[in-house]
Design a protein around this motif. Structure first.
Motif, PDB file in Angstrom:
ATOM      1  N   HIS A 128      47.357  31.974  35.326  1.00  0.00           N
ATOM      2  CA  HIS A 128      46.907  32.445  34.011  1.00  0.00           C
ATOM      3  C   HIS A 128      47.529  33.791  33.626  1.00  0.00           C
ATOM      4  CE1 HIS A 128      43.040  29.878  34.641  1.00  0.00           C
ATOM      5  NE2 HIS A 128      44.050  29.155  34.198  1.00  0.00           N
ATOM      6  N   VAL A 129      47.383  34.107  32.340  1.00  0.00           N
ATOM      7  CA  VAL A 129      47.823  35.408  31.842  1.00  0.00           C
ATOM      8  C   VAL A 129      46.612  36.109  31.256  1.00  0.00           C
ATOM      9  CG1 VAL A 129      49.334  36.635  30.234  1.00  0.00           C
ATOM     10  CG2 VAL A 129      50.110  34.502  31.294  1.00  0.00           C
ATOM     11  N   GLY A 130      46.234  37.232  31.853  1.00  0.00           N
ATOM     12  CA  GLY A 130      45.047  37.940  31.363  1.00  0.00           C
ATOM     13  C   GLY A 130      45.364  39.294  30.773  1.00  0.00           C
ATOM     14  N   CYS A 131      46.613  39.741  30.904  1.00  0.00           N
ATOM     15  CA  CYS A 131      46.939  41.057  30.351  1.00  0.00           C
ATOM     16  C   CYS A 131      48.433  41.132  30.108  1.00  0.00           C
ATOM     17  CB  CYS A 131      46.494  42.180  31.288  1.00  0.00           C
ATOM     18  SG  CYS A 131      47.513  42.367  32.762  1.00  0.00           S
ATOM     19  N   SER A 138      50.367  44.227  33.628  1.00  0.00           N
ATOM     20  CA  SER A 138      50.430  44.055  35.076  1.00  0.00           C
ATOM     21  C   SER A 138      49.194  44.603  35.796  1.00  0.00           C
ATOM     22  CB  SER A 138      51.697  44.747  35.616  1.00  0.00           C
ATOM     23  OG  SER A 138      51.938  44.305  36.929  1.00  0.00           O
ATOM     24  N   GLN A 139      48.029  44.387  35.208  1.00  0.00           N
ATOM     25  CA  GLN A 139      46.822  44.994  35.747  1.00  0.00           C
ATOM     26  C   GLN A 139      45.765  44.011  36.217  1.00  0.00           C
ATOM     27  OE1 GLN A 139      45.484  48.571  34.808  1.00  0.00           O
ATOM     28  NE2 GLN A 139      47.614  49.064  35.132  1.00  0.00           N
ATOM     29  N   CYS A 140      45.768  42.776  35.730  1.00  0.00           N
ATOM     30  CA  CYS A 140      44.573  41.951  35.911  1.00  0.00           C
ATOM     31  C   CYS A 140      44.678  40.942  37.058  1.00  0.00           C
ATOM     32  CB  CYS A 140      44.245  41.214  34.617  1.00  0.00           C
ATOM     33  SG  CYS A 140      45.306  39.787  34.307  1.00  0.00           S
ATOM     34  N   GLY A 141      45.880  40.571  37.430  1.00  0.00           N
ATOM     35  CA  GLY A 141      46.042  39.674  38.580  1.00  0.00           C
ATOM     36  C   GLY A 141      45.729  38.204  38.328  1.00  0.00           C
ATOM     37  N   ALA A 142      45.491  37.825  37.071  1.00  0.00           N
ATOM     38  CA  ALA A 142      45.217  36.409  36.786  1.00  0.00           C
ATOM     39  C   ALA A 142      46.443  35.535  37.085  1.00  0.00           C
ATOM     40  CB  ALA A 142      44.805  36.239  35.323  1.00  0.00           C
ATOM     41  N   CYS A 143      47.591  36.194  37.205  1.00  0.00           N
ATOM     42  CA  CYS A 143      48.873  35.495  37.313  1.00  0.00           C
ATOM     43  C   CYS A 143      49.421  35.450  38.732  1.00  0.00           C
ATOM     44  CB  CYS A 143      49.874  36.233  36.438  1.00  0.00           C
ATOM     45  SG  CYS A 143      50.032  37.944  37.022  1.00  0.00           S
ATOM     46  N   LYS A 172      52.681  39.324  41.213  1.00  0.00           N
ATOM     47  CA  LYS A 172      52.194  39.076  39.859  1.00  0.00           C
ATOM     48  C   LYS A 172      53.322  38.407  39.075  1.00  0.00           C
ATOM     49  CE  LYS A 172      48.519  42.424  39.720  1.00  0.00           C
ATOM     50  NZ  LYS A 172      48.020  43.759  39.355  1.00  0.00           N
ATOM     51  N   CYS A 174      53.591  37.686  36.131  1.00  0.00           N
ATOM     52  CA  CYS A 174      53.848  38.210  34.781  1.00  0.00           C
ATOM     53  C   CYS A 174      54.789  39.401  34.843  1.00  0.00           C
ATOM     54  CB  CYS A 174      52.552  38.650  34.111  1.00  0.00           C
ATOM     55  SG  CYS A 174      51.878  40.170  34.805  1.00  0.00           S
TER      56      CYS A 174
HETATM   57  S1  FES Z   1      48.731  38.675  33.664  1.00  0.00           S
HETATM   58 FE1  FES Z   1      47.597  40.457  34.110  1.00  0.00          FE
HETATM   59  S2  FES Z   1      48.606  41.136  35.911  1.00  0.00           S
HETATM   60 FE2  FES Z   1      49.751  39.429  35.374  1.00  0.00          FE
END
Ligand code: FES
Ligand code: FES
Lengths: 163, 789
Positions: free
Chosen positions: A37-40, A43-48, A58, A60
């Motif tokens: 997934h893409v959450g930000c 490069s902060q959220c780690g969904a990716c 990451k 993204c």
């Molecule tokens: S989408 Fe948020 S860190 Fe990669």
């Protein structure tokens, strides 16, 4: 345009993509692997998070071209056929997910944390190492519990022997 | 308790798809011929929109169309609405400014969209959006409420002179003033409830398709309430009539209120899909979420509480100014009024209350309900006041609360609410015991030896959930009823589909709702499917927010089950030649009580569908629906105890213990309920310690990324110790009160009460960052010295 080739979840893939194609978009849009997934956009959220040559990255934050020649594992490739990875099973058993959006990244990060620390993991280490993954639903309580439980199970023999 | 029924800790049925990467979120979907949208947004907080030059953009690779607000207006697309009418105390209706989905004349916050680009790929759409040239004429802007109501402030909407949307009151002002005149003690505080950005991890997204042959639209969208979206899109925005519009909210990655509303992007995608003849998808990025998702909280309050000589509260007066941002979002008007002021009695017997609320426009993103919506703001006011009053009166904070607890039910507060059941002392005692409150002094002394300042804080919250009797909310200005619908469809083989108007975006409905059915009809969980989130499948529904899915949504299911059960019993009685009253349904069987006469559940279901041998006059089939309108709000309540340690050198706060004791009424799945509490507490601690939305004076959002807006991360939080006490809710058939928001409501004052206890300075605002704590500590005179001694 650039041609990138890599192994994704054990399958060899090769595609021509824009130079600026991010690895996450390559996985999601070119390969249809929408579990990542893409959450930000910072490069902060780690969904990716995916595994690149066995390490959590990451997706993204790197270009598809940078992954050329690498071996990538995504959440879709973590289970062994119908057999869930112990961490996937632990997330379910310990209610480590609610909306499920952060979950693929959490599991891929968690698996990496377990691989690096084995059964030596403690709560403080898990919390510190989850620094790059944001969850808005669970308050992390059950995510931490699930990672510790899976670590215990995966390296459980050693830990019990040591005690 | 059965292993799968009500009260059982069942692992979630929906988890498999999420842990294997098979979730189906809007951005995961694509349809043939789909193109991508990117919005052209205002870089200014307040500006006139001049000429839009899209020639260069139109010529760029892959661009299908560039559409502007002027074209949208020409096509008769309606302005966004606020669905709850509030009247000012002088009787005048609220002053609502027009909010077009794409602005063509004026923009009033940074990020407001003026045009959309449709292109082959997402990157092409974004590139072209950057190339659209807009002539802006900048206007003066104001971002904070006090500035917005000051003399000479920039005027934001012509409809709202002085930027005032309404000036509303509740309660009895004169009597309150009189009681203050006779008070033995008055506690007064200035309190700010910091503005938050919801940050569901899945950014908003919309995919719209128009089928010209049938003149029919489909919208896949990140919504907590797809039916309301369809209603509003058709009735107010003129996008399509309801029967020509299907709205689907598939897997949704968290909402917390921010996905209740129908945003400009969904409207634009639908409109653009018809206009361009291609399916259009938009997926917001995080920066767009920061700029354009409805924000939460943002109150400035002055509160005064009067006590008699026995420390009993005699009156409470509150004056609040609420920042609504640049436009009135869908439920914004209800938040600081009926969801806030009506909860200002807290858990206490307060004879007289008066609350005045002014709602104000500013040049910031619209503000609306965010997890708790009004109730966290009310709890923060009440519980900061109680702790402060206890300090001033030199009584223990627990004791002052006990002195004032409501002990008899039903209890009518002076601010509308009729509390139906509760036992506030029980949850306070449970929390004090679990936190070893009595042993705190020793822990504090031990911390002091390590050079750390330790503090403890209590918060006793109450909330009103299960919104709400339709008649009541209608009389208060709501534009919709707040019932819920359900349909229980039993198949000929005995498996069951439940269609619900509630929507799950993390709450686990596919499991808890199935547990209810399993308990009642004796069918295994695996044979039950919960269907939600699609206006084509589910007849109608009001969606999920305000902790209403258990109390209202499941009550509707329960009513439908009543009807299914009654019919199944009639059929079985007929087939078994027994009396209906003797039939019991359990464990997959339909039996005559006290005999060995029985049928399998599936046999009764099959009989219903073959129709070969039904009682005379009975219709075949086994499918029943219900609309459930609640009799009252529900009143979850509880007590939280937070214990902190402060490093006096850095001002850093560690939460060393967090205990929750909640009364949610009957609990269906304790594991899921605990998860809801954990998540709520994390958001509450986030508000208290980390999260603060900051606009500069000119209306630029400073905290527009995760670099600047501090989200709670795993290492910021402890593991939580949660437990429940139980008083059954008498207002719905299941006795459920709701649990979704409690954690976010109860926790912020507990944290701030603990920190102020530790540092000996009560003057501390949220978020209590290390810098603020350090300053407050030193202003109080020498935390360092004290700790060192
Ligand atoms: S989408 Fe948020 S860190 Fe990669
Ligand atoms: S489960 Fe929703 S963001 Fe983690």
């Amino acid at each position: 345009m650039v041609t990138v080739s890599m192994t994704v979840n054990g399958r060899q893939v090769s595609k021509e993509v824009e130079d600026r194609r991010l690895l996450v978009d390559f996985l999601r849009e070119d390969l249809g692997l929408t579990g990542t997934h893409v959450g930000c956009d910072t490069s902060q959220c780690g969904a990716c998070v995916v595994h690149l040559d066995g390490k959590a990255v990451k997706s993204c934050t790197m270009l598809a071209a940078q992954a050329d020649g690498a071996s990538v594992k995504t959440i879709e490739g973590l289970a062994d056929g119908a057999e869930l990875h112990p961490l996937q099973a632990a997330f379910k058993e310990h209610h480590g997910l609610q909306c499920g959006f952060c979950t693929p990244g959490m599991i891929m990060s968690g698996a990496d944390i377990i691989a690096r620390h084995g059964s030596d993991l403690d709560e403080a280490t898990v919390r510190l190492e989850l620094e790059g993954n944001i969850c808005r639903c669970t308050g992390y309580h059950n995510i931490v519990k699930a990672i510790l439980a899976a670590a215990g199970e995966m390296g459980g023999g050693m830990k019990q022997a040591a005690e | 308790m059965s292993v799968e029924g009500i009260g059982a800790r069942v692992a979630r049925k929906e988890d498999k798809r999420f842990i294997t990467g098979q979730g189906r979120y809007v951005d995961d979907m694509s349809v043939p011929g789909m193109k991508h949208a990117a919005f052209v947004r205002s870089p200014h907080a307040h500006a006139r929109v001049g000429a839009i030059n899209a020639e260069a953009a139109r010529a760029m690779p892959g661009v299908v169309a560039v559409l502007t607000g002027a074209e949208m207006a020409a096509d008769g697309i309606g302005n966004l609405i606020c669905g709850w009418m509030i009247h000012s105390k002088d009787g005048s209706p609220m002053n609502m400014g027009a909010w077009p989905a794409l602005a063509s004349e004026t923009v009033r916050f940074v990020g407001q969209a003026v045009a959309v680009v449709i292109a082959e790929t997402k990157s092409q759409a974004r590139d072209a959006a950057e190339a659209v040239e807009v002539e802006w004429e900048e206007l003066p802007a104001v971002s904070d409420v006090l500035g917005a109501i000051a003399e000479g402030a920039p005027q934001i909407h012509p409809e709202a002179p002085g930027n005032l949307i309404y000036d509303w009151e509740i309660g009895t002002k004169d009597e309150v003033e009189k009681a203050f005149g006779e008070a033995a003690h008055v506690t007064r505080m200035d309190l700010t409830n910091n503005r938050l950005i919801p940050n569901a991890m899945e950014p908003r997204a919309a995919l719209a398709r128009y089928d010209a042959a049938d003149d029919h639209f489909t919208l896949w969208t990140t919504s907590q309430n797809p039916h309301t979206a369809r209603l509003v899109l058709s009735a107010f925005y003129n996008v399509a009539p309801e029967h020509k519009l299907r709205v689907v909210a598939p897997d949704v990655g968290g909402g917390f209120g921010s996905k209740i509303y129908i945003y400009p992007e969904e409207i634009t995608c639908l409109w653009a899909a018809k206009k361009t003849g291609v399916p259009v998808k938009w997926t917001g990025d995080r920066s767009e979420a920061f700029l354009t998702d409805a924000h939460g909280r943002d109150h400035v309050t002055v509160a005064e509480m009067a006590f008699d000589a026995n420390n009993r509260i005699t009156a409470f007066k509150i004056d609040t100014i609420a920042n609504f941002g640049a436009y009135m979002s869908l439920f914004s008007s209800a938040v600081p009024t009926y969801l806030y002021a009506t909860l200002l009695s807290g858990q206490y017997d307060i004879p007289l209350i008066h609350c005045n609320v002014r709602a104000v426009y500013t040049n910031t993103a619209p503000v609306d309900a965010y997890r708790g919506a009004g109730r966290p703001e009310a709890t923060f006011v009440v519980e900061r006041m109680m702790e402060t009053a206890a300090r001033e009166l030199s009584v223990s904070p627990a004791e002052l609360r006990r002195t004032n607890f409501i002990r008899e039910f039903p209890h009518q507060t002076p601010v509308i609410m009729l509390y139906d059941a509760g036992d506030y002392e029980a949850s306070l005692n449970a929390a004090l015991e679990a936190s070893d409150y009595a042993g705190f002094a020793a822990r504090k002394a031990e911390a002091q030896r390590r050079g750390r300042l330790r503090g403890i804080g209590i918060s006793c919250y109450i909330e009103a959930c299960g919104i709400a009797p339709s008649k009541a909310v209608g009389s208060l200005g709501a534009g919709v009823g707040l019932w819920e619908s359900a349909e229980v469809r039993v198949n000929p083989v005995g498996t069951i589909e439940v269609l619900t108007g509630s929507h799950s975006h993390g709450q686990g409905h596919e499991t808890t709702f199935a547990q209810l059915v399993a308990s009642r009809l004796g069918v295994p969980l695996d044979n039950i499917a919960i269907v939600h989130g699609d206006t084509d499948s589910v007849q109608f529904g009001m969606g999920t927010y305000g902790s209403r899915s258990g109390a209202v949504g499941m009550s509707a299911i329960s009513r439908a089950i009543d009807k299914v059960e009654a019919k199944a019993k009639k059929i079985a009685a007929h087939l078994l030649e027994a009396s209906e009253g003797d039939i019991e349904i359990a464990d997959g069987e339909v039996r005559v009580a006290g005999t060995d006469k029985k049928l399998g559940w599936h046999e009764v279901c099959l009989a219903a569908y073959t129709g070969h041998n039904l009682p005379d006059g009975m219709e075949p089939g086994l499918k029943e629906g219900a609309f459930y309108d609640p009799a009252n709000f529900t009143f979850p309540a509880g007590a939280y105890v937070c214990e902190v340690e402060i490093d006096p050198e850095t001002g850093h706060t560690d939460i060393v213990q967090f205990v929750a004791a909640d009364d949610f009424g009957r609990i269906i799945n304790p594991m899921i309920v605990e998860g809801q509490v954990h998540g709520g507490i994390a958001q509450g601690i986030g508000q208290a310690l980390l999260e603060g939305c900051v606009y500069d004076e000119g209306g630029q959002l400073i905290t527009a990324t995760y670099n600047d807006y501090a989200m709670p991360r795993a290492h910021d939080l402890p593991s939580f110790r949660v437990s429940t006490t139980e008083t059954i809710c008498p207002s719905n058939p299941l006795g459920i009160k709701g649990c979704g928001e409690a954690g976010a409501i109860g926790s912020p004052p507990a944290v701030i009460n603990a920190i102020t206890d530790a540092i000996g300075n009560n003057d501390l605002s949220m978020p209590a960052t290390p810098e603020k704590v350090w300053r407050a500590l030193h202003a109080a005179g020498g935390g360092l010295r004290e700790a060192a001694e």
